[in-house]
Write a protein that holds these residues in place. Structure first.
Motif, PDB file in Angstrom:
ATOM      1  N   CYS A  14       0.829  -1.215   0.000  1.00 41.64           N
ATOM      2  CA  CYS A  14       0.000   0.000   0.000  1.00 41.64           C
ATOM      3  C   CYS A  14       0.859   1.257   0.000  1.00 41.64           C
ATOM      4  CB  CYS A  14      -0.933   0.001   1.205  1.00 41.64           C
ATOM      5  SG  CYS A  14      -2.215  -1.273   1.161  1.00 41.64           S
ATOM      6  N   VAL A  15       1.921   1.259   0.784  1.00 39.71           N
ATOM      7  CA  VAL A  15       2.800   2.421   0.834  1.00 39.71           C
ATOM      8  C   VAL A  15       3.548   2.597  -0.486  1.00 39.71           C
ATOM      9  CG1 VAL A  15       4.841   3.374   1.958  1.00 39.71           C
ATOM     10  CG2 VAL A  15       3.027   2.380   3.331  1.00 39.71           C
ATOM     11  N   THR A  16       3.877   1.494  -1.146  1.00 43.59           N
ATOM     12  CA  THR A  16       4.506   1.593  -2.464  1.00 43.59           C
ATOM     13  C   THR A  16       3.577   2.284  -3.451  1.00 43.59           C
ATOM     14  OG1 THR A  16       5.783  -0.410  -2.077  1.00 43.59           O
ATOM     15  CG2 THR A  16       5.512   0.284  -4.354  1.00 43.59           C
ATOM     16  N   GLY A  17       2.295   1.929  -3.425  1.00 43.80           N
ATOM     17  CA  GLY A  17       1.337   2.616  -4.281  1.00 43.80           C
ATOM     18  C   GLY A  17       1.268   4.100  -3.978  1.00 43.80           C
ATOM     19  N   LEU A  18       1.294   4.454  -2.698  1.00 42.28           N
ATOM     20  CA  LEU A  18       1.283   5.866  -2.318  1.00 42.28           C
ATOM     21  C   LEU A  18       2.520   6.582  -2.839  1.00 42.28           C
ATOM     22  CD1 LEU A  18       0.067   8.227  -0.695  1.00 42.28           C
ATOM     23  CD2 LEU A  18       1.295   7.351   1.307  1.00 42.28           C
ATOM     24  N   LYS A  19       3.679   5.939  -2.749  1.00 38.44           N
ATOM     25  CA  LYS A  19       4.915   6.547  -3.219  1.00 38.44           C
ATOM     26  C   LYS A  19       4.879   6.777  -4.733  1.00 38.44           C
ATOM     27  CE  LYS A  19       8.271   5.046   0.218  1.00 38.44           C
ATOM     28  NZ  LYS A  19       9.017   6.300   0.261  1.00 38.44           N
ATOM     29  N   LEU A  20       4.320   5.817  -5.462  1.00 38.46           N
ATOM     30  CA  LEU A  20       4.241   5.978  -6.913  1.00 38.46           C
ATOM     31  C   LEU A  20       3.316   7.117  -7.293  1.00 38.46           C
ATOM     32  CD1 LEU A  20       4.166   2.240  -8.021  1.00 38.46           C
ATOM     33  CD2 LEU A  20       6.091   3.828  -8.119  1.00 38.46           C
ATOM     34  N   VAL A  21       2.278   7.361  -6.493  1.00 37.05           N
ATOM     35  CA  VAL A  21       1.377   8.489  -6.750  1.00 37.05           C
ATOM     36  C   VAL A  21       2.085   9.809  -6.465  1.00 37.05           C
ATOM     37  CG1 VAL A  21      -0.731   9.630  -5.987  1.00 37.05           C
ATOM     38  CG2 VAL A  21      -0.721   7.161  -6.337  1.00 37.05           C
ATOM     39  N   ILE A  22       2.814   9.862  -5.353  1.00 37.71           N
ATOM     40  CA  ILE A  22       3.521  11.097  -4.987  1.00 37.71           C
ATOM     41  C   ILE A  22       4.641  11.393  -5.965  1.00 37.71           C
ATOM     42  CG2 ILE A  22       4.963  12.177  -3.208  1.00 37.71           C
ATOM     43  CD1 ILE A  22       3.387  10.652  -1.132  1.00 37.71           C
ATOM     44  N   GLY A  23       5.300  10.316  -6.455  1.00 36.51           N
ATOM     45  CA  GLY A  23       6.425  10.495  -7.358  1.00 36.51           C
ATOM     46  C   GLY A  23       7.664  10.918  -6.595  1.00 36.51           C
ATOM     47  N   PRO A  24       8.648  11.512  -7.282  1.00 37.90           N
ATOM     48  CA  PRO A  24       9.913  11.861  -6.627  1.00 37.90           C
ATOM     49  C   PRO A  24       9.843  13.119  -5.782  1.00 37.90           C
ATOM     50  CG  PRO A  24       9.988  12.490  -8.933  1.00 37.90           C
ATOM     51  CD  PRO A  24       8.682  11.772  -8.735  1.00 37.90           C
ATOM     52  N   ARG A  25       8.656  13.683  -5.597  1.00 33.99           N
ATOM     53  CA  ARG A  25       8.534  14.886  -4.769  1.00 33.99           C
ATOM     54  C   ARG A  25       8.531  14.517  -3.294  1.00 33.99           C
ATOM     55  NH1 ARG A  25       4.655  14.929  -8.574  1.00 33.99           N
ATOM     56  NH2 ARG A  25       3.028  14.485  -7.054  1.00 33.99           N
ATOM     57  N   LEU A  26       8.708  15.534  -2.451  1.00 39.19           N
ATOM     58  CA  LEU A  26       8.636  15.365  -0.998  1.00 39.19           C
ATOM     59  C   LEU A  26       9.589  14.254  -0.527  1.00 39.19           C
ATOM     60  CD1 LEU A  26       4.746  15.533  -0.604  1.00 39.19           C
ATOM     61  CD2 LEU A  26       6.371  17.407  -0.369  1.00 39.19           C
ATOM     62  N   HIS A  27      10.867  14.459  -0.794  1.00 36.72           N
ATOM     63  CA  HIS A  27      11.845  13.411  -0.530  1.00 36.72           C
ATOM     64  C   HIS A  27      11.878  13.014   0.950  1.00 36.72           C
ATOM     65  CE1 HIS A  27      12.841  14.530  -4.527  1.00 36.72           C
ATOM     66  NE2 HIS A  27      13.516  15.615  -4.198  1.00 36.72           N
ATOM     67  N   ARG A  28      11.947  14.004   1.826  1.00 39.19           N
ATOM     68  CA  ARG A  28      12.045  13.687   3.248  1.00 39.19           C
ATOM     69  C   ARG A  28      10.794  12.961   3.733  1.00 39.19           C
ATOM     70  NH1 ARG A  28      14.740  19.113   6.047  1.00 39.19           N
ATOM     71  NH2 ARG A  28      16.728  19.014   4.898  1.00 39.19           N
ATOM     72  N   VAL A 111      14.799   7.730  -3.997  1.00 43.78           N
ATOM     73  CA  VAL A 111      13.400   7.744  -3.584  1.00 43.78           C
ATOM     74  C   VAL A 111      12.504   7.240  -4.702  1.00 43.78           C
ATOM     75  CG1 VAL A 111      11.493   9.239  -2.874  1.00 43.78           C
ATOM     76  CG2 VAL A 111      13.777   9.599  -1.926  1.00 43.78           C
ATOM     77  N   GLY A 112      12.802   7.638  -5.949  1.00 44.03           N
ATOM     78  CA  GLY A 112      11.934   7.280  -7.046  1.00 44.03           C
ATOM     79  C   GLY A 112      12.081   5.860  -7.524  1.00 44.03           C
ATOM     80  N   VAL A 113      13.261   5.253  -7.336  1.00 45.87           N
ATOM     81  CA  VAL A 113      13.520   3.912  -7.843  1.00 45.87           C
ATOM     82  C   VAL A 113      13.747   2.913  -6.714  1.00 45.87           C
ATOM     83  CG1 VAL A 113      15.055   2.505  -9.268  1.00 45.87           C
ATOM     84  CG2 VAL A 113      14.500   4.850  -9.965  1.00 45.87           C
ATOM     85  N   PHE A 114      14.691   3.238  -5.847  1.00 42.65           N
ATOM     86  CA  PHE A 114      15.109   2.273  -4.833  1.00 42.65           C
ATOM     87  C   PHE A 114      14.001   1.980  -3.832  1.00 42.65           C
ATOM     88  CE2 PHE A 114      16.906   1.480  -0.609  1.00 42.65           C
ATOM     89  CZ  PHE A 114      17.625   0.325  -0.859  1.00 42.65           C
ATOM     90  N   HIS A 115      13.367   3.016  -3.284  1.00 38.38           N
ATOM     91  CA  HIS A 115      12.423   2.798  -2.183  1.00 38.38           C
ATOM     92  C   HIS A 115      11.198   1.977  -2.579  1.00 38.38           C
ATOM     93  CE1 HIS A 115      13.938   5.871   0.962  1.00 38.38           C
ATOM     94  NE2 HIS A 115      14.924   5.459   0.209  1.00 38.38           N
ATOM     95  N   PRO A 116      10.514   2.283  -3.689  1.00 36.41           N
ATOM     96  CA  PRO A 116       9.382   1.417  -4.064  1.00 36.41           C
ATOM     97  C   PRO A 116       9.795  -0.031  -4.306  1.00 36.41           C
ATOM     98  CG  PRO A 116       9.289   3.485  -5.274  1.00 36.41           C
ATOM     99  CD  PRO A 116      10.625   3.454  -4.589  1.00 36.41           C
ATOM    100  N   ALA A 117      10.921  -0.235  -5.011  1.00 33.23           N
ATOM    101  CA  ALA A 117      11.380  -1.607  -5.261  1.00 33.23           C
ATOM    102  C   ALA A 117      11.743  -2.302  -3.956  1.00 33.23           C
ATOM    103  CB  ALA A 117      12.583  -1.589  -6.209  1.00 33.23           C
TER     104      ALA A 117
END
Length: 566
Positions: A14-28, A111-117
């Motif tokens: 679920c959090v991965t889906g949220l991250k993909l929606v947010i995209g690379p913004r809001l890094h912290r 954030v955009g690649v490593f964290h969702p994977a």
């Protein structure tokens, strides 16, 4: 408590889906979410482990569909312990990776690649530990492997793509074989649910049952890197970034070992392939440790010791007794933590000195005593020096072998002792070359080739990787200032601080680093060392817990009744 069982899988997805929606913004904010969800998974894992220990296995049928139609997730003592250890390790590796990414000033890509994977990988690992049927065990493997393909090739360098291609081919082959085994199991038993298969497979002709057992063991042996199906590992793991290599070495092979433990005790009790497993265990020990002796790169040394020590776990599964299963579980928990820690230390060495080639290292015990301590403790733990947890696990397995008797058991006891001594030799060799001796002449070479990230071509970092800058000054493990002199990069003319190195960044960019190591990387590694030591301090309760888990696995009835009722 049953309602908590699916959460270790659902939360990261679920959090991965949220991250993909947010995209690379809001890094912290994204970093905070990743840390929070893995912290929550760790808390849930501890709760499930305690509940399973007190009340027996917990099960949930998703959608309230009973087997064989519905999806069943089960948490017993074994899966609860594996979830807890894996959650702690993945949280520490995430902290390590955050420190590395922030130090490289690479804010967007990790954030955009490593964290969702990475979160998908955690969800896949949790799914395999909780799966109550063969199909969802397969799904967990595939979730985990799809994420691992991304993580292994992150940065897109030629070396990583080449290693990733080998990994993909081997993984796809094992996945196809797994699907064939699932189809055959359903054809002969009419179900893929573990609890139902535990009864129905006993009515299947012995030849068919042995064939199914052999196919599943082959699949899991590939995943676990059991010899002779381990040739892919030494060329795949060392090429990835340090955090990826650490979590792969610690977790992915142990998922295969867990699957062997689950299926051999639940589906194939009194299995006919025990002698074959013990032969594979002995071969893994011998070939793995001899391969480690021959290596001169720290990452490859650790990769071969990984293959070797998988043999200890297969040894326990092959004996199939209460003591041997208990020893194997202790060793799995110990090895996840210690092997991950050693690869994290290898990443620190590479970041500080630009290489893990032992012939180019030296003097680290004097110039970086903190780093020396962080390596020495898990290295001795891996070698099984008393009273560390490696010794506890090996002693349990060897006692089980002596109690079992027989030619194969005694051969494995002797092989275990020899492998332990050779592991100590290998760790002493690494210590002498990298830490104890003086730095070899020419190790501090001048003239660093410095590449800018925006002008970097894929694969350019391979030429820069391992280059060393001028100046031998460096503080203890990253706590002090680097030298004040300057060195000029021969390729770009840019000034480089003395003591700096150029190496591959977190995602493959050429970066400049100094002797000062980022504190989150040091802190995560230090906590991982402490976690490995905690298994020694809690050796009594841990052994009691694993003996209860082994009894539960061999009895089978508690698991079956938790899923199907009385």
């Amino acid at each position: 408590m049953n309602a908590l069982v699916p959460l270790p899988v659902l939360l990261p997805l679920c959090v991965t889906g949220l991250k993909l929606v947010i995209g690379p913004r809001l890094h912290r904010f994204q970093r905070f979410i990743s840390l929070a969800v893995l912290g929550a998974v760790l808390v849930l894992s501890v709760l499930l482990m305690v509940a399973a220990d007190r009340h027996g296995p917990l099960s949930v049928h998703l959608g309230d569909f009973a087997p064989p139609v519905g999806i069943t997730l089960v948490a017993d003592r074994l899966s609860g312990l594996m979830l807890t250890v894996s959650s702690a390790v993945t949280l520490l590796v995430l902290v390590y990776s955050l420190g590395q990414g922030m130090a490289d000033r690479d804010d967007q890509a990790p954030v955009g690649v490593f964290h969702p994977a990475y979160l998908i990988l955690v969800a896949g690992v949790s799914c395999t530990f909780l799966a109550g049927d063969l199909v969802n065990l397969y799904v967990g493997f595939e979730i985990m492997l799809v994420a691992s393909f991304v993580l292994l090739t992150i940065g897109g360098t030629a070396t990583r793509i080449r290693a990733g291609s080998t990994y993909v081919i081997i993984s796809l082959f094992s996945s196809v074989l797994f699907l064939v085994a699932i189809a055959m199991t359903y054809a002969v038993a009419g179900t893929v649910n573990f609890a139902q298969l535990a009864g129905r497979l006993q009515e299947v002709p012995i030849g068919v049952r042995t064939l199914l057992e052999a196919m599943l063991l082959t699949v899991f042996a590939i995943k676990a890197a059991v010899f002779p199906l381990a040739a892919w590992l030494p060329d795949s793991y060392p090429t990835a970034p340090a955090p990826v290599t650490a979590v792969f070495a610690g977790l992915l092979t142990k998922v295969g070992v867990y699957s062997m433990l689950r299926t051999q005790t639940l589906l194939f009790p009194g299995h006919r392939l025990g002698d074959l497993l013990m032969l594979a265990a002995l071969a893994s020990m011998a070939v793995g440790i001899l391969g480690a002796v021959a290596q001169t790169d720290l990452k490859r040394v650790l990769s071969f010791t990984l293959i070797s020590h998988i043999g200890y776990m297969v040894f326990g599964i092959g004996l199939a007794g209460r003591g041997s299963i208990s020893g194997a579980i202790v060793y799995v928990a110990h090895h996840i933590t210690v092997q991950t820690t050693l690869f994290l230390v290898a990443g620190l060495i590479e970041r500080r000195d630009g290489t893990t080639e032992l012939t180019r290292l030296g003097g680290l015990a004097k110039s970086a005593p903190l780093l020396a301590v962080l390596f020495f403790v898990p290295a001795m733990n891996l070698a099984g020096i008393p009273p560390l947890s490696g010794f506890i696990g090996k002693l349990g397995l060897m006692r089980a072998g002596v109690d079992a008797g027989g030619g194969w058991a005694w051969a494995l006891v002797a092989g275990s002792a020899a492998t332990s001594l050779l592991t100590l030799y290998v760790m002493a060799k690494v210590w002498n070359l990298a830490f104890w001796r003086d730095a070899p002449p020419g190790a501090e070479a001048e003239g660093v080739v410095l590449e800018s990230a925006e002008d970097d071509e894929p694969g350019d970092d391979e030429d820069a990787e391992g280059a060393r800058a001028a100046g031998a000054a460096g503080d203890a493990g990253g706590g002090g200032e680097s030298g004040s002199g300057k060195a000029t990069g021969s390729g770009s003319g840019l000034p480089v601080p003395a003591g700096a190195v150029v190496s591959a960044g977190f995602l493959g960019q050429s970066i400049t680093t100094t002797k000062r190591l980022p504190w989150p990387m040091l802190a995560a590694t230090g906590v991982a060392v402490a976690l490995g030591l905690s298994y020694t301090v809690l050796g009594g309760p841990l052994t009691t817990f694993t003996q209860a888990a082994a009894t539960e696995l061999l009895a089978r009835t508690p698991y079956i009744e938790a899923v199907l009722g009385r």
